[in-house]
Each structure stands twice: as C-alpha cells, then as structure tokens.
Scaffold this motif. Structure first.
Motif, mmCIF file in Angstrom:
data_model
loop_
_atom_site.group_PDB
_atom_site.id
_atom_site.type_symbol
_atom_site.label_atom_id
_atom_site.label_comp_id
_atom_site.label_asym_id
_atom_site.label_seq_id
_atom_site.Cartn_x
_atom_site.Cartn_y
_atom_site.Cartn_z
ATOM 1 N N ALA A 75 -38.367 69.131 -49.614
ATOM 2 C CA ALA A 75 -38.761 70.446 -50.136
ATOM 3 C C ALA A 75 -39.306 70.370 -51.556
ATOM 4 N N ILE A 76 -38.974 69.322 -52.276
ATOM 5 C CA ILE A 76 -39.437 69.132 -53.652
ATOM 6 C C ILE A 76 -40.951 68.965 -53.742
ATOM 7 N N LEU A 77 -41.568 68.492 -52.665
ATOM 8 C CA LEU A 77 -42.977 68.095 -52.683
ATOM 9 C C LEU A 77 -43.886 69.289 -52.430
ATOM 10 N N LEU A 78 -44.850 69.483 -53.317
ATOM 11 C CA LEU A 78 -45.787 70.602 -53.194
ATOM 12 C C LEU A 78 -47.213 70.074 -52.989
ATOM 13 N N ASP A 79 -48.173 70.697 -53.650
ATOM 14 C CA ASP A 79 -49.589 70.411 -53.411
ATOM 15 C C ASP A 79 -50.138 69.358 -54.368
ATOM 16 N N PHE A 80 -51.315 68.853 -54.038
ATOM 17 C CA PHE A 80 -52.041 67.890 -54.871
ATOM 18 C C PHE A 80 -53.372 68.534 -55.274
ATOM 19 N N PRO A 81 -53.441 69.101 -56.498
ATOM 20 C CA PRO A 81 -54.679 69.758 -56.933
ATOM 21 C C PRO A 81 -55.857 68.777 -56.952
ATOM 22 N N LYS A 82 -56.928 69.144 -56.306
ATOM 23 C CA LYS A 82 -58.052 68.223 -56.114
ATOM 24 C C LYS A 82 -58.792 67.906 -57.414
ATOM 25 N N HIS A 83 -58.665 68.780 -58.438
ATOM 26 C CA HIS A 83 -59.342 68.477 -59.700
ATOM 27 C C HIS A 83 -58.713 67.238 -60.355
ATOM 28 N N ARG A 84 -57.468 66.950 -60.029
ATOM 29 C CA ARG A 84 -56.824 65.754 -60.575
ATOM 30 C C ARG A 84 -57.368 64.496 -59.903
ATOM 31 N N LEU A 85 -57.647 64.589 -58.630
ATOM 32 C CA LEU A 85 -58.271 63.456 -57.944
ATOM 33 C C LEU A 85 -59.676 63.228 -58.489
ATOM 34 N N ALA A 86 -60.402 64.302 -58.755
ATOM 35 C CA ALA A 86 -61.757 64.178 -59.313
ATOM 36 C C ALA A 86 -61.705 63.495 -60.673
ATOM 37 N N PHE A 87 -60.732 63.871 -61.502
ATOM 38 C CA PHE A 87 -60.562 63.239 -62.814
ATOM 39 C C PHE A 87 -60.262 61.756 -62.659
ATOM 40 N N LEU A 88 -59.372 61.433 -61.748
ATOM 41 C CA LEU A 88 -59.002 60.041 -61.512
ATOM 42 C C LEU A 88 -60.214 59.220 -61.077
ATOM 43 N N LYS A 89 -61.021 59.783 -60.212
ATOM 44 C CA LYS A 89 -62.206 59.072 -59.724
ATOM 45 C C LYS A 89 -63.230 58.883 -60.846
ATOM 46 N N GLU A 90 -63.296 59.836 -61.771
ATOM 47 C CA GLU A 90 -64.171 59.679 -62.942
ATOM 48 C C GLU A 90 -63.692 58.528 -63.822
ATOM 49 N N LEU A 91 -62.370 58.417 -63.982
ATOM 50 C CA LEU A 91 -61.815 57.298 -64.752
ATOM 51 C C LEU A 91 -62.186 55.968 -64.104
ATOM 52 N N VAL A 92 -62.058 55.903 -62.794
ATOM 53 C CA VAL A 92 -62.412 54.678 -62.065
ATOM 54 C C VAL A 92 -63.881 54.344 -62.282
ATOM 55 N N ALA A 93 -64.740 55.350 -62.139
ATOM 56 C CA ALA A 93 -66.184 55.143 -62.248
ATOM 57 C C ALA A 93 -66.588 54.691 -63.641
ATOM 58 N N SER A 94 -65.822 55.112 -64.668
ATOM 59 C CA SER A 94 -66.162 54.749 -66.049
ATOM 60 C C SER A 94 -65.965 53.253 -66.305
ATOM 61 N N LYS A 95 -65.083 52.632 -65.536
ATOM 62 C CA LYS A 95 -64.763 51.204 -65.661
ATOM 63 C C LYS A 95 -64.275 50.829 -67.064
ATOM 64 N N LYS A 96 -63.725 51.808 -67.771
ATOM 65 C CA LYS A 96 -63.232 51.559 -69.134
ATOM 66 C C LYS A 96 -61.766 51.129 -69.160
ATOM 67 N N TYR A 97 -61.030 51.455 -68.096
ATOM 68 C CA TYR A 97 -59.588 51.254 -68.121
ATOM 69 C C TYR A 97 -59.089 50.609 -66.830
ATOM 70 N N ARG A 98 -58.005 49.851 -66.962
ATOM 71 C CA ARG A 98 -57.274 49.374 -65.789
ATOM 72 C C ARG A 98 -56.231 50.441 -65.460
ATOM 73 N N LEU A 99 -56.188 50.853 -64.214
ATOM 74 C CA LEU A 99 -55.350 51.979 -63.810
ATOM 75 C C LEU A 99 -54.221 51.516 -62.888
ATOM 76 N N PHE A 100 -53.014 52.023 -63.168
ATOM 77 C CA PHE A 100 -51.834 51.663 -62.394
ATOM 78 C C PHE A 100 -51.033 52.917 -62.077
ATOM 79 N N LEU A 101 -50.351 52.902 -60.937
ATOM 80 C CA LEU A 101 -49.409 53.959 -60.621
ATOM 81 C C LEU A 101 -48.007 53.353 -60.590
#
Length: 203
Positions: A75-101
C-alpha cells in the motif's frame, strides 16, 4: 566537480505513502510496530529472508491472510510521475554523469512495481542507470555505511565527485560521513528534477 549521481528510488522517483502500510495493518488488527517486526523487515529488505518466510512469519504471528498482508505491505507504493523519467533520460543523454540507483527495497515491492509499470517502462527506467542496486539483492541496506563503501569501491568512484539523493536524513547523513555530497530532499516540497539547480553543480 560532480561526476557521479546516486539516486534513491522511493519518494525520489516513485511517490510513497509511508503511513499507508501501517494504516492497512491496523485494519487487520496489527496496531503496534514492535522491534521484532522491524527486525523481520530489515532481514527481508537485505534479502536474508525469503518472501515466503517473511509472509509466513506475519501470517503465523498475527493470524492474518497472506493476501491481505501483501496488499497492506504494498500500500505504500504510489505513482511514478513521468516528468521524472523525462528528466532522468535528459541526464543520460547529456553524458555528463555516471548514474546509479541505490534503494532499500524488497522482492514484494519490486514485483509490484514491475507489474504496475509493465516490463517496458521498468526496463526503460532501469536502463538509465549504470548500476541498479537493490538492498535485497546485495544483502546490505542504508544507512549502514558499508553499502556506500561498496558502491564507491565497486565503481571506482571518488566520494568528492559524487552526490547522493535520498528522502531519509539518516541515509544522507551516513553518506556524508564518507565525504559524499548529499541532498536530503523533502518529497513534499522538492522534486528530483531540480537537482541540477543545486550549488554542487554550479562549480
């Protein structure tokens, strides 16, 4: 200069209702969170207990149905706002940073997310990261410092070139002790998409 970004998952990308599981358990007449319950939770979160063992423990301890327990747990789990995925994909495309979860999570929660999102979206999200560390898969959890030391060493990261984003202050405090830059974001007031506006990225 920041070269590496380590993200938490819950209340950074996916929204959470942190009181929901307690409320649902209360409906099942489990009204007190004991130290014994928390230890079961920590063991499960580190993958030291299987899902069947975890569910059976609660089922036998409180005589509640396994289905009701799993529904309450998720029940703790809610939605995943798509603007956050868009931001993440922009970070990937920039190739400026190594990204980890780096997430404290468990098999039931990840299974729910995979089912709710669907395989395509989950893969799209996961593939944005160089490494996708889930506590139950690596048998460590935040805020224990060994999990941060593991990520740094495993990927040859310099703490001074790394920033860690997490909504739990206990976790960011632990990372900061190792010299990692941190952002203890407040999910109610801040959004991860504001990350690059922080002073660490203006150097």
């Amino acid at each position: 200069m920041i070269k590496n970004i380590i993200f938490d998952f819950g209340d950074v990308f996916i929204n959470l209702d942190k009181q929901a599981t307690y409320k649902e358990l209360a409906k099942l007449e489990v009204t007190e969170v004991t130290e014994e319950m928390m230890q079961q939770y920590y063991q499960y979160e580190m993958g030291l207990t299987s899902t069947d063992e975890f569910v059976n423990w609660f089922h036998q301890k409180f005589n509640i149905s396994k289905e009701n327990l799993i529904n309450a747990w998720n029940a703790i789990l809610l939605d995943f706002p798509k603007h956050r995925l868009a931001f993440l994909k922009e970070l990937v495309a920039s190739k400026k940073y190594r990204l980890f979860l780096l997430s404290n999570t468990n098999d039931l929660h990840i299974s729910w997310i995979q089912n709710d999102w669907g395989a395509a979206l989950y893969s799209e999200f996961k593939n944005c990261f160089e490494q996708f560390y889930l506590s139950h898969e690596i048998n460590m959890r935040k805020p224990n410092t060994n999990i941060f030391e593991f990520v740094l060493k495993e990927n040859n990261l310099q703490a001074s070139e790394t920033i860690f984003i997490d909504d739990t202050k206990e976790n960011t405090d632990a990372a900061a002790q190792l010299g990692i830059h941190v952002w203890n974001n407040s999910s109610e007031k801040e959004d991860v998409v504001e990350l690059l506006n922080r002073k660490e990225f203006s150097v």
